[in-house]
Design a protein around this motif. Structure first.
Motif, PDB file in Angstrom:
ATOM      1  N   VAL A 779      48.671 -22.758 -18.472  1.00 39.29           N
ATOM      2  CA  VAL A 779      48.329 -21.417 -17.992  1.00 39.29           C
ATOM      3  C   VAL A 779      48.226 -20.495 -19.210  1.00 39.29           C
ATOM      4  O   VAL A 779      49.173 -20.408 -20.009  1.00 39.29           O
ATOM      5  CB  VAL A 779      49.394 -20.904 -17.006  1.00 39.29           C
ATOM      6  N   SER A 780      47.079 -19.775 -19.368  1.00 40.33           N
ATOM      7  CA  SER A 780      46.853 -18.886 -20.512  1.00 40.33           C
ATOM      8  C   SER A 780      46.450 -17.508 -20.014  1.00 40.33           C
ATOM      9  O   SER A 780      45.762 -17.384 -18.991  1.00 40.33           O
ATOM     10  CB  SER A 780      45.743 -19.441 -21.412  1.00 40.33           C
ATOM     11  N   TRP A 781      46.871 -16.450 -20.754  1.00 40.54           N
ATOM     12  CA  TRP A 781      46.554 -15.088 -20.366  1.00 40.54           C
ATOM     13  C   TRP A 781      46.587 -14.168 -21.576  1.00 40.54           C
ATOM     14  O   TRP A 781      47.255 -14.441 -22.572  1.00 40.54           O
ATOM     15  CB  TRP A 781      47.533 -14.589 -19.300  1.00 40.54           C
ATOM     16  N   ARG A 782      45.812 -13.072 -21.521  1.00 44.11           N
ATOM     17  CA  ARG A 782      45.863 -11.983 -22.506  1.00 44.11           C
ATOM     18  C   ARG A 782      45.226 -10.747 -21.903  1.00 44.11           C
ATOM     19  O   ARG A 782      44.439 -10.836 -20.966  1.00 44.11           O
ATOM     20  CB  ARG A 782      45.149 -12.368 -23.804  1.00 44.11           C
ATOM     21  N   GLN A 783      45.606  -9.553 -22.473  1.00 44.97           N
ATOM     22  CA  GLN A 783      45.037  -8.318 -21.958  1.00 44.97           C
ATOM     23  C   GLN A 783      43.550  -8.265 -22.273  1.00 44.97           C
ATOM     24  O   GLN A 783      43.111  -8.644 -23.363  1.00 44.97           O
ATOM     25  CB  GLN A 783      45.737  -7.100 -22.556  1.00 44.97           C
ATOM     26  N   LYS A 784      42.787  -7.753 -21.324  1.00 44.02           N
ATOM     27  CA  LYS A 784      41.328  -7.730 -21.466  1.00 44.02           C
ATOM     28  C   LYS A 784      40.890  -6.773 -22.576  1.00 44.02           C
ATOM     29  O   LYS A 784      39.987  -7.078 -23.345  1.00 44.02           O
ATOM     30  CB  LYS A 784      40.700  -7.317 -20.133  1.00 44.02           C
ATOM     31  N   ASP A 785      41.537  -5.614 -22.629  1.00 48.65           N
ATOM     32  CA  ASP A 785      41.068  -4.587 -23.568  1.00 48.65           C
ATOM     33  C   ASP A 785      41.856  -4.579 -24.874  1.00 48.65           C
ATOM     34  O   ASP A 785      41.715  -3.667 -25.675  1.00 48.65           O
ATOM     35  CB  ASP A 785      41.167  -3.210 -22.897  1.00 48.65           C
ATOM     36  N   GLY A 786      42.705  -5.550 -25.087  1.00 44.64           N
ATOM     37  CA  GLY A 786      43.492  -5.580 -26.310  1.00 44.64           C
ATOM     38  C   GLY A 786      42.991  -6.636 -27.283  1.00 44.64           C
ATOM     39  O   GLY A 786      42.058  -7.401 -27.005  1.00 44.64           O
ATOM     40  N   ASP A 787      43.642  -6.695 -28.416  1.00 42.18           N
ATOM     41  CA  ASP A 787      43.281  -7.677 -29.447  1.00 42.18           C
ATOM     42  C   ASP A 787      44.276  -8.814 -29.509  1.00 42.18           C
ATOM     43  O   ASP A 787      44.292  -9.578 -30.494  1.00 42.18           O
ATOM     44  CB  ASP A 787      43.220  -6.970 -30.820  1.00 42.18           C
ATOM     45  N   ASP A 788      45.141  -8.936 -28.522  1.00 48.17           N
ATOM     46  CA  ASP A 788      46.177  -9.976 -28.543  1.00 48.17           C
ATOM     47  C   ASP A 788      45.548 -11.358 -28.437  1.00 48.17           C
ATOM     48  O   ASP A 788      44.471 -11.547 -27.864  1.00 48.17           O
ATOM     49  CB  ASP A 788      47.162  -9.772 -27.382  1.00 48.17           C
ATOM     50  N   GLU A 789      46.255 -12.327 -28.996  1.00 43.36           N
ATOM     51  CA  GLU A 789      45.858 -13.719 -28.850  1.00 43.36           C
ATOM     52  C   GLU A 789      46.253 -14.206 -27.454  1.00 43.36           C
ATOM     53  O   GLU A 789      47.054 -13.600 -26.760  1.00 43.36           O
ATOM     54  CB  GLU A 789      46.543 -14.572 -29.928  1.00 43.36           C
ATOM     55  N   TRP A 790      45.695 -15.360 -27.083  1.00 44.30           N
ATOM     56  CA  TRP A 790      46.039 -15.976 -25.789  1.00 44.30           C
ATOM     57  C   TRP A 790      47.499 -16.432 -25.831  1.00 44.30           C
ATOM     58  O   TRP A 790      47.944 -17.012 -26.805  1.00 44.30           O
ATOM     59  CB  TRP A 790      45.160 -17.190 -25.487  1.00 44.30           C
ATOM     60  N   THR A 791      48.215 -16.127 -24.760  1.00 44.16           N
ATOM     61  CA  THR A 791      49.562 -16.675 -24.565  1.00 44.16           C
ATOM     62  C   THR A 791      49.467 -17.807 -23.552  1.00 44.16           C
ATOM     63  O   THR A 791      48.835 -17.657 -22.500  1.00 44.16           O
ATOM     64  CB  THR A 791      50.521 -15.600 -24.049  1.00 44.16           C
ATOM     65  N   SER A 792      50.071 -18.974 -23.868  1.00 42.59           N
ATOM     66  CA  SER A 792      49.924 -20.156 -23.007  1.00 42.59           C
ATOM     67  C   SER A 792      51.296 -20.697 -22.628  1.00 42.59           C
ATOM     68  O   SER A 792      52.280 -20.547 -23.362  1.00 42.59           O
ATOM     69  CB  SER A 792      49.102 -21.242 -23.707  1.00 42.59           C
ATOM     70  N   MET A 793      51.330 -21.347 -21.465  1.00 38.91           N
ATOM     71  CA  MET A 793      52.538 -21.999 -20.985  1.00 38.91           C
ATOM     72  C   MET A 793      52.122 -23.225 -20.180  1.00 38.91           C
ATOM     73  O   MET A 793      51.254 -23.144 -19.302  1.00 38.91           O
ATOM     74  CB  MET A 793      53.357 -21.042 -20.112  1.00 38.91           C
ATOM     75  N   VAL A 794      52.718 -24.390 -20.492  1.00 37.96           N
ATOM     76  CA  VAL A 794      52.453 -25.626 -19.744  1.00 37.96           C
ATOM     77  C   VAL A 794      53.525 -25.743 -18.643  1.00 37.96           C
ATOM     78  O   VAL A 794      54.722 -25.689 -18.927  1.00 37.96           O
ATOM     79  CB  VAL A 794      52.464 -26.864 -20.656  1.00 37.96           C
ATOM     80  N   VAL A 795      53.057 -25.869 -17.395  1.00 41.04           N
ATOM     81  CA  VAL A 795      53.981 -25.942 -16.253  1.00 41.04           C
ATOM     82  C   VAL A 795      53.755 -27.246 -15.508  1.00 41.04           C
ATOM     83  O   VAL A 795      52.732 -27.924 -15.678  1.00 41.04           O
ATOM     84  CB  VAL A 795      53.776 -24.741 -15.303  1.00 41.04           C
ATOM     85  N   ALA A 796      54.717 -27.578 -14.689  1.00 42.81           N
ATOM     86  CA  ALA A 796      54.636 -28.819 -13.911  1.00 42.81           C
ATOM     87  C   ALA A 796      53.570 -28.682 -12.823  1.00 42.81           C
ATOM     88  O   ALA A 796      52.846 -27.685 -12.749  1.00 42.81           O
ATOM     89  CB  ALA A 796      55.995 -29.134 -13.297  1.00 42.81           C
ATOM     90  N   ASP A 797      53.499 -29.688 -11.971  1.00 42.21           N
ATOM     91  CA  ASP A 797      52.485 -29.716 -10.916  1.00 42.21           C
ATOM     92  C   ASP A 797      52.871 -28.715  -9.828  1.00 42.21           C
ATOM     93  O   ASP A 797      53.385 -29.076  -8.764  1.00 42.21           O
ATOM     94  CB  ASP A 797      52.372 -31.134 -10.340  1.00 42.21           C
ATOM     95  N   VAL A 798      52.652 -27.414 -10.127  1.00 44.00           N
ATOM     96  CA  VAL A 798      52.955 -26.343  -9.180  1.00 44.00           C
ATOM     97  C   VAL A 798      51.681 -25.535  -8.975  1.00 44.00           C
ATOM     98  O   VAL A 798      50.617 -25.889  -9.492  1.00 44.00           O
ATOM     99  CB  VAL A 798      54.097 -25.447  -9.707  1.00 44.00           C
TER     100      VAL A 798
END
Length: 1194
Positions: A779-798
């Motif tokens: 799962v990856s996410w970042r603010q649309k209007d910002g310059d942040d890099e993608w933050t990611s997290m690997v989760v189980a089969d949920v």
């Protein structure tokens, strides 16, 4: 510790690591104290409370009990000790309390009538039986009586009484004839609950000499009969012949055989009756009616419905029965008897009483020294039963005291019991309708655990079915139970087990790996006991080749196949049935291992044939229908769906494809159009078949695309014009290699549940789409209007991940990528989401109102800035309420109304406002989280509107020339009333309206009198109120002025004076005499010469008018002496139908061929009127007659 018998409850074992131990509560089911342990007596068998005996056989009164030491027995009779040794006819069975009275050799049963009670006693207490009432059965003879023949007219009602002798038990009543044939019954003839035979109406075929009522006394197997009753039904013709000599002609019965009449009840009598019944019995209500035609009976329950599953109709719906009646069935029941001439009803008021019945019956208690316990005896009934306690058969009030015992109504509480507390307690619950007696012992024991189930018991269970392993146990204090599996004694920890309170271990779905040895361990503070149980799981029995539907010709041979596959350790038996019964004993039927063969088939062989395979553990069956048809000269082809393909084979097995080949089955004379291929994923969805592909009917191979990490099996079905074949046998399994996922999850969304989080959700891949083990999601996410890099997290089969600490309502870019042990799926698509919303911070500004009319206003406002909304804009919401009405000035409860306008609208209309009112409103912005603050209140007033109609209008105090109107003002004036308008007009007797009068009335009036009106005249009034806005709705009413009583009195007096009535009668009589004279003179031909001849030779048969009935006498011509047709009596209204009275010259002569003499006189028949032909009667001219003259006069 207390032990009490109750139904068991299930306890599911948790999946935690703690050992699976069941701490049973003090109440367990079916508690049985082993008979080798000391225990008070328990009654195990006794005779019924009401014991009716056969006086021809020995009397046996049962009383059996168990206990340790074995109990001794004694009896009471009619409340006093019954000394068995002093009566040589009475013996007691050894080791038992059962009595036998030898009355077959000598003695009479009546001598031993009475109330008996048995007591079983040992050192731990005494148990007592119910009061057993002994009564010999009786079947008395019918009293001799002389029965007269019953003679009645066809159509009358009849009741044949039975009145059987009173027996014990009451007899069963039925009616038969001399040939012992039951008399037919119907809606017309039926037997009542009292045994009488009821006829709603009799017919001639009811005549017979042998109506016999029989009473069968089942207890003595005897039948008594009443003297035959003779019934004679006389028809109308027979009755007239019988009484003709004694009655005048006016007393004879008419042509109708009987008089039709509406229903009346034969039973019960009157319009209402009462019925009382006991709870649990059968409530029988009866209504039998007489009438002609035969009435039909209907039943209803007033203020309720009849219970569907417990209601039955008997005796052609004349009897309503409700089984297992309860207090809820009390009420009024109505039976309705109905025929074409009318209906009657009878109401039966039913009251349901109840003998005592158990709510909680006392149960045996096993306690260890020092423990506490309770005995509860709770019963109900109507009336409420009285509860009383006994100790060892003696009322507890006079029993020795026990400090460990405390009585609290229907409960006895024990605390810190000792061995001396052991006893048998009796609870008696009684009311006027019966009693309940229950024995329950308190047994104080100190015993280590013991397992009562046999050691090393072997259980065999079919796979995929429940397995129940018994572990019956006993101990005091009550032991705890623990189960282990295997030689190493590992405790059961998994959640697939269910443990019952009686110690039984349940495996809900037993599998092959459930096989093994299970150990049951029981522990209490005095010791431990254990027992080994062995479980074997067997393969289920299956029919792999089932018999098939067959159509054969007569005389041919048919074979049904049934191939059974079973567990190799079980021996099956196969049997064949025809139409669910054994095969006929006929040599044409041959059964071998796998087949049933029927030779020389005939029509009787058609039906359903079933193959049943049984083992000691299970059974299966399969059926097929045989249809036998006539032979044809040439064999007709059999058209059917194809036979299933067979011999499936997998070749060219690659990671993502495989080739499947097969052999087609017989097409059954219809070419195969295509093959359907299905697959099963035995790893992820076993037993579920999915569509794979279709190929043309000429093709017998298919290249199949496969997915990674799937355990495939394939099957093929053939299709022709008649349908689809059965599936083929499944192919061998083929497990494809694992690979990285081909796709990513779908339905990815990002929504916040709180102002500071972002909830990312998606639809996960199923097992088939995972392509390999170890399915996870990045799962990856970042603010649309910002310059942040993608933050990611690997989760189980949920299917969800929550990101915390986010700003409020900020757009985010989101993506979710699937991965497994083999690698990642392709790069996923990016989705736009938002973090959580919060309530808006700012209210809409510049709110103003434009009043459109008295019921509508338009509101405008400025939009709220998007940043202040802090969420998805849902719309704007207007709150408005009416503060007060400007016309009444009174304040009332404020009811706020809400209107929501979707989206970014900045104006809206407020409909449905009340005219002439003071309103307040404010506006709020709405987002997904809720509402923002309210704008400042804005006040506005609605203008006046037209009023509603006046609330009421009444006309009071009518006189000859005036009417007074009273009214109430409109309930909604909607402004200031200016005046009322009253319009009215007269209505004549033909409902025509007269001129309209318009009148204005001041607004402060509520009463007005109209004068100078016409007497005895109906007026219609139209009345409405007005405001400055206009006229409101009108209300109408009608009224009549009173009558001039003096004028009406004078009119009535003249019409009722005797002289006036006499004068009118005299005038009518003179006119009648004048008309008769004219008629006679004209019919005698007064202006012809023949008239004089006829006058000179008057016929002596001429009769004068009869004084009694007013008809004319007979007149006949001198030539043919034909009688003159009798005249008919003139109705009181002085009118006669033309078709009955108008006579023509043609009618009086010989039709159109009548003859005339030379002088022109008519020769023929004056009075012998012929039957008219329809056309002739309409076209003939009328001859003068008194009737025609009367018609002309009238």
């Amino acid at each position: 510790m207390q032990l009490k018998i109750m139904m068991p409850k299930k306890k599911h074992l948790s999946a935690s690591r703690a050992p699976l131990i069941l701490f049973l509560c003090q109440m367990i089911s079916a508690l049985e104290v082993p008979l080798d342990l000391v225990q008070p007596p328990t009654i195990t068998q006794q005779s019924p409370k009401d014991y009716i005996i056969d006086p021809r056989e020995n009397i046996v009164i049962q009383c059996e009990a168990k206990g340790k030491p074995p109990p001794s027995f004694s009896w009471t009779r009619n409340g006093t000790h019954f000394d068995i040794d002093k009566d040589p006819l009475v013996t007691m069975k050894s080791g038992s309390g059962t009595l036998t009275v030898n009355i077959m050799s000598e003695g009479k049963a009546e001598t031993y009538e009475g109330v008996y009670q048995c007591t079983a006693r040992n050192e731990r207490g005494a148990a007592i039986s119910n009061n057993i009432v002994i009564r010999p059965s009786r079947s008395p003879l019918w009293t001799k009586e002389k029965l007269e023949r019953i003679t009645l007219r066809n159509g009358q009602s009849l009741v044949l009484p039975c009145r059987p002798p009173v027996g014990l038990p009451p007899p069963i009543i039925f009616w038969m004839d001399n040939s012992f044939q039951r008399l037919p019954q119907s809606e017309r003839v039926s037997q009542g609950l009292n045994g009488d035979l009821y006829f709603s109406n009799v017919l001639p075929e009811d005549t017979r000499e042998d109506y016999i009522c029989y009473a069968r006394f089942n207890h003595t197997q005897t039948i008594q009969q009443k003297q035959p009753i003779s019934v004679k039904v006389i028809s109308v013709d027979e009755l007239n012949d019988t009484i003709a000599a004694n009655l005048s002609d006016t007393e004879f019965y008419g042509a109708k055989s009987h008089r039709e009449r509406p229903p009346t009840f034969l039973t019960p009598e009157g319009n209402a009756s009462r019925k009382e019944e006991l709870r649990g019995n059968v409530l029988s209500l009866e209504c039998i009616a007489e009438g002609l035609p035969t009435p039909i009976i209907y039943w209803i329950k007033e203020d309720g419905t009849l219970p569907i599953n417990r209601t039955f109709y008997r005796n052609f719906k004349k009897t309503l029965q409700i089984v297992q009646v309860t207090e809820a069935d009390s009420g009024n029941y109505q039976c309705i008897a109905k025929n074409a001439l009318g209906a009657i009803h009878h109401v039966i008021s039913v009251t349901v009483k109840a003998a005592p019945y158990w709510i909680i019956a006392p149960q045996n208690l096993v306690l260890s020294p020092g423990e506490d316990g309770t005995l509860i005896c709770r019963a109900n009934g109507n009336p409420k039963p009285r509860i009383s306690w006994l100790l060892n058969g003696v009322p507890i009030e006079i029993a020795p005291d026990d400090p460990s015992r405390k009585i609290d109504g229907d409960t006895i509480i024990f605390s810190n019991v000792q061995e001396r507390s052991s006893a048998v307690y009796q609870c008696n619950a009684s009311n006027e309708y019966g009693y309940l007696l229950a024995n329950a012992f308190v047994n104080v024991l100190a015993e280590p655990p013991r397992i009562l189930t046999s050691a090393d018991t072997l259980y065999q269970v079919i796979a995929n079915r429940p397995a129940l392993l018994d572990c019956a146990f006993f101990g005091s204090p009550l032991p705890t139970i623990e189960w282990f599996k295997g030689a190493k004694g590992s405790a059961l920890r998994e959640d697939i087990y269910v443990l019952h309170e009686n110690g039984t271990l349940e495996i809900p779905v037993a599998q092959k790996d459930s096989t093994g040895t299970y150990t049951c361990v029981a522990r209490n503070k005095l010791g431990m006991a254990k027992n080994d149980i062995h479980l074997e799981i067997k393969d289920p029995t299956r029919i792999i080749k089932q018999p098939e539907y067959a159509v054969v010709q007569r005389g041919s041979t048919v074979s049904f196949e049934c191939i059974v596959k079973h567990d190799h350790t079980l021996i099956p038996t196969v049997m064949w049935l025809k139409d669910h019964r054994e095969l006929p004993s006929d040599g044409r039927f041959t059964v071998d291992k796998d087949h049933l063969v029927v030779a020389d088939v005939n029509d009787d062989d058609g039906g359903t044939y079933t193959c049943v395979a049984n083992t000691t553990l299970d059974n299966v069956s399969a059926s097929a229908v045989l249809r036998v048809v006539a032979p044809t000269p040439t064999p007709a082809p059999i058209y059917d769906v194809p036979n299933p393909p067979f011999d499936l084979e997998l070749t060219d097995q690659l990671d993502r494809s495989v080739q499947l080949s097969w052999t087609p089955g017989d097409d059954n004379n219809s070419p195969i159009s295509k093959f359907i291929i299905e697959y099963e994923d035995a790893m992820h969805e076993p037993g579920l078949w999915h569509h794979q592909t279709e190929v043309p009917g000429a093709q017998t191979t298919a290249q199949l695309k496969l997915s990674p990490y799937v355990n495939y099996s394939f099957r093929v079905m053939a299709v022709n014009s008649l349908g689809r074949s059965l599936p083929s046998e499944a192919s061998e399994q083929y497990l494809t290699k694992a690979a990285e996922p081909d796709k990513n999850p779908t339905a990815v969304e990002g929504l916040g549940s709180e102002p500071d989080n972002l909830v990312i959700t998606w639809k996960p891949l199923n097992g088939f789409e995972s392509n390999g083990p170890g399915l996870q999601y990045k799962v990856s996410w970042r603010q649309k209007d910002g310059d942040d890099e993608w933050t990611s997290m690997v989760v189980a089969d949920v299917s969800k991940y929550i990101v915390s600490g986010t700003p409020t309502f900020v757009p985010y870019l989101i993506k979710v990528q699937a991965l497994n042990d083999a690698g990642f799926a392709p790069e996923p698509a990016v989705v736009l989401g938002h973090s959580g919303e919060d309530l808006p911070m700012v209210a809409p500004g510049n709110v103003h109102v434009n009043v459109v009319n008295s019921t509508l206003a338009e509101v405008h406002w400025d939009p709220v800035p998007l940043k202040s909304i802090r969420g998805h804009l849902q719309g704007y919401r207007i709150y408005y309420w009416k503060a007060q009405s400007l016309s009444t000035r009174n304040r009332r409860h404020i009811e706020k109304k809400i209107l929501t306008f979707q989206g970014s609208k900045t104006h809206g209309m407020l409909p449905g406002l009340e005219p002439f009112s003071h309103y307040t409103l404010n506006v709020r912005v709405v987002n997904g989280k809720g509402e923002g603050p309210a704008s400042p209140d804005r006040v506005f007033n609605t203008p006046e509107g037209v009023p509603s109609a006046p609330s009421s209008l009444k006309i009071v105090n009518p006189t000859l020339d005036s009417l007074t109107l009273e009214w109430e003002p409109p309930s909604h004036p909607n402004g200031v009333l200016t005046e009322y308008t009253l319009k009215y007009q007269p209505i004549n007797s033909t409902h025509e309206l007269g001129p309209l009068v318009d009148l204005k009335i001041p607004a402060n009036k509520t009463r007005w009198t109209l004068k100078n009106l016409n007497f005895s005249t109906r007026y219609k009034f139209y009345f409405y109120a007005q405001t400055a806005a206009g006229s409101g709705n009108q209300i109408t009413e009608e009224a009549i002025t009173t009558v001039d009583e003096a004028m009406a009195s004078r009119q009535v007096d003249i019409a009722t004076q005797g002289w006036f009535i006499g004068l009118m009668c005299a005038v009518a009589l003179l006119i009648l005499i004048l008309l008769i004279v004219c008629f006679i003179r004209r019919n005698k031909g007064g202006k012809y010469p023949v008239k004089e001849k006829e006058d000179a030779h008057a016929d002596p048969e001429i009769q004068p008018m009869k004084e009694d009935d007013g008809t004319f006498g007979e007149y006949s011509d001198a030539e043919d002496h034909k009688p003159l047709k009798k005249g008919s009596r003139t109705p009181s209204d002085r009118t006669v139908k033309k078709e009955d009275s108008d006579d023509s010259l043609v009618d009086y002569g010989e039709g159109v061929n009548g003859q005339f003499n030379e002088d022109g006189s008519f020769i023929g028949q004056y009075s012998g009127k012929k039957e008219k032909e329809p056309a002739e009667g309409n076209e003939s001219s009328e001859a003068p007659s008194p009737v025609n003259a009367m018609n002309s006069f009238v």
